[in-house]
Design an enzyme around this catalytic site. Structure first.
Site, short mmCIF file in Angstrom:
data_model
loop_
_atom_site.label_atom_id
_atom_site.label_comp_id
_atom_site.label_asym_id
_atom_site.label_seq_id
_atom_site.Cartn_x
_atom_site.Cartn_y
_atom_site.Cartn_z
N HIS A 139 -60.49 40.69 -54.78
CA HIS A 139 -61.58 40.96 -55.72
C HIS A 139 -61.08 41.57 -57.03
O HIS A 139 -61.88 41.79 -57.94
CB HIS A 139 -62.58 41.93 -55.07
CG HIS A 139 -62.84 41.61 -53.63
ND1 HIS A 139 -63.46 40.45 -53.23
CD2 HIS A 139 -62.52 42.27 -52.47
CE1 HIS A 139 -63.53 40.42 -51.90
NE2 HIS A 139 -62.96 41.52 -51.42
N ARG A 178 -67.61 42.65 -53.00
CA ARG A 178 -66.74 41.73 -52.23
C ARG A 178 -67.15 40.28 -52.40
O ARG A 178 -66.52 39.37 -51.86
CB ARG A 178 -66.76 42.08 -50.75
CG ARG A 178 -66.21 43.45 -50.44
CD ARG A 178 -66.10 43.66 -48.93
NE ARG A 178 -66.09 45.07 -48.62
CZ ARG A 178 -64.99 45.84 -48.59
NH1 ARG A 178 -63.82 45.31 -48.86
NH2 ARG A 178 -65.06 47.12 -48.30
N GLU A 217 -57.28 30.37 -48.42
CA GLU A 217 -57.62 31.79 -48.36
C GLU A 217 -58.39 32.08 -47.07
O GLU A 217 -59.27 31.30 -46.68
CB GLU A 217 -58.47 32.16 -49.59
CG GLU A 217 -58.82 33.63 -49.65
CD GLU A 217 -59.23 34.05 -51.06
OE1 GLU A 217 -58.51 33.72 -52.02
OE2 GLU A 217 -60.28 34.72 -51.18
N ARG A 265 -58.09 50.14 -36.52
CA ARG A 265 -59.21 50.87 -37.15
C ARG A 265 -60.32 49.87 -37.44
O ARG A 265 -60.08 48.67 -37.56
CB ARG A 265 -58.78 51.49 -38.49
CG ARG A 265 -57.72 52.57 -38.39
CD ARG A 265 -58.34 53.93 -38.10
NE ARG A 265 -57.34 55.00 -38.15
CZ ARG A 265 -56.47 55.25 -37.18
NH1 ARG A 265 -56.44 54.50 -36.11
NH2 ARG A 265 -55.60 56.25 -37.29
N ARG A 286 -71.32 41.00 -47.36
CA ARG A 286 -70.99 42.42 -47.43
C ARG A 286 -71.39 43.00 -48.80
O ARG A 286 -72.25 42.45 -49.47
CB ARG A 286 -69.50 42.60 -47.12
CG ARG A 286 -69.16 42.12 -45.69
CD ARG A 286 -67.73 42.40 -45.31
NE ARG A 286 -67.46 43.84 -45.26
CZ ARG A 286 -66.23 44.35 -45.21
NH1 ARG A 286 -65.17 43.54 -45.18
NH2 ARG A 286 -66.06 45.66 -45.17
N ALA A 301 -58.14 43.48 -50.26
CA ALA A 301 -58.96 43.93 -51.39
C ALA A 301 -58.49 43.34 -52.73
O ALA A 301 -59.26 43.27 -53.68
CB ALA A 301 -58.95 45.46 -51.45
N TYR A 310 -63.45 44.33 -38.33
CA TYR A 310 -62.28 43.45 -38.34
C TYR A 310 -61.79 43.06 -36.94
O TYR A 310 -60.80 42.33 -36.81
CB TYR A 310 -61.14 44.11 -39.14
CG TYR A 310 -61.53 44.39 -40.58
CD1 TYR A 310 -61.83 43.33 -41.44
CD2 TYR A 310 -61.63 45.68 -41.08
CE1 TYR A 310 -62.22 43.56 -42.75
CE2 TYR A 310 -62.01 45.93 -42.38
CZ TYR A 310 -62.31 44.87 -43.22
OH TYR A 310 -62.69 45.10 -44.51
N PRO A 352 -53.14 44.29 -48.63
CA PRO A 352 -53.20 45.71 -48.30
C PRO A 352 -54.10 46.05 -47.12
O PRO A 352 -55.19 45.49 -46.98
CB PRO A 352 -53.74 46.35 -49.59
CG PRO A 352 -54.23 45.24 -50.43
CD PRO A 352 -53.51 44.01 -50.01
N ASN A 353 -53.60 46.96 -46.32
CA ASN A 353 -54.29 47.55 -45.17
C ASN A 353 -54.40 46.62 -43.97
O ASN A 353 -54.83 47.05 -42.90
CB ASN A 353 -55.68 48.07 -45.56
CG ASN A 353 -55.60 49.20 -46.56
OD1 ASN A 353 -54.85 50.14 -46.35
ND2 ASN A 353 -56.30 49.10 -47.66
N ASN A 396 -54.51 36.03 -46.83
CA ASN A 396 -55.63 36.97 -46.91
C ASN A 396 -55.20 38.06 -47.87
O ASN A 396 -54.43 38.95 -47.50
CB ASN A 396 -55.95 37.56 -45.53
CG ASN A 396 -57.15 38.48 -45.58
OD1 ASN A 396 -57.60 38.88 -46.66
ND2 ASN A 396 -57.69 38.83 -44.42
N HIS A 408 -60.56 35.14 -44.92
CA HIS A 408 -61.14 36.47 -44.79
C HIS A 408 -61.68 36.62 -43.38
O HIS A 408 -62.40 35.73 -42.89
CB HIS A 408 -62.24 36.71 -45.83
CG HIS A 408 -61.66 36.74 -47.20
ND1 HIS A 408 -60.88 37.79 -47.63
CD2 HIS A 408 -61.68 35.83 -48.19
CE1 HIS A 408 -60.46 37.51 -48.85
NE2 HIS A 408 -60.92 36.33 -49.22
N ASP A 433 -52.97 34.51 -60.94
CA ASP A 433 -52.07 33.81 -61.86
C ASP A 433 -50.85 33.26 -61.11
O ASP A 433 -50.40 32.14 -61.39
CB ASP A 433 -51.58 34.75 -62.97
CG ASP A 433 -52.65 35.00 -64.02
OD1 ASP A 433 -53.65 34.27 -64.07
OD2 ASP A 433 -52.46 35.95 -64.82
N SER A 483 -63.78 38.95 -42.34
CA SER A 483 -65.21 39.20 -42.43
C SER A 483 -65.84 38.19 -43.38
O SER A 483 -65.14 37.51 -44.15
CB SER A 483 -65.45 40.63 -42.95
OG SER A 483 -64.91 40.78 -44.26
#
Ligand code: CA2
Length: 148
Positions: A82, A114, A101, A17, A110, A79, A22, A9-10, A76, A103, A89, A105
């Site tokens: 977390h 997170r 995985e 932004r 942070r 959110a 990021y 997401p995002n 990635n 990330h 699963d 950041s």
């Protein structure tokens, strides 16, 4: 060799932004870079998925075991890292397929919410804090692992 690149997401807003956290590289830029990396290797195909929906990500991971196999995953989860027992699963269900995985950041430096990743224990490793370059290092590491 087919590698699935999943962004949660995002992450479609990357570069548009919050450049202080990021960076200013867009997701399209990242995907272009990854295609260039893949082209360095014979027979390396990439599939990209960005979704803001947990179920869409779970469905794609489940499809690995059904009708859409892949050899490796760079993910990635955003959110959902977390919060998502469902994605953890689904990753565990296809644990024969190595996942890395990423990330952008450094999640460890942070906010405390997170710090924990529910999904990282289902992956072979995690790269965090290297900005969008982390996707390239993850892809290269995964290809090396799959080659050997
Ligand atoms: O550092 C990462 O890559 C994260 O996975 C990014 C997630 C965050 O929830 C994780 O804790 C760490 C957030 C992605 C949001 O991406 C945006 C990009 C540009 C503008 C706004 C949000």
């Amino acid at each position: 060799m087919k590698i699935l690149i999943i962004n949660g997401p995002n992450l479609g807003l990357l570069g548009l932004r919050e450049p202080d956290i990021y960076g200013s590289t867009t997701l399209a830029d990242v995907e272009k870079r990854l295609l260039a990396v893949a082209a360095e290797f014979p027979d390396c195909e990439l599939e990209f998925l960005q979704s803001n929906h947990e179920g869409v990500i779970v469905d794609r991971l489940n499809a690995i075991l059904l009708d859409a196999p892949v050899d490796g995953i760079v993910m990635n989860p955003g959110a959902y890292t977390h919060t998502s027992i469902a994605i953890a699963d689904a990753l565990r269900a296809c644990s024969k397929v190595p996942a890395l995985e990423v990330h952008i950041s450094n999640i460890s430096s942070r906010e405390s919410f997170r710090h924990e990743s529910l999904t990282a224990p289902c992956c072979v490793g995690m790269i965090a804090g290297l900005g969008t370059d982390g996707y390239e290092w993850a892809l290269r590491a995964l290809i090396r692992r799959l080659e050997h």
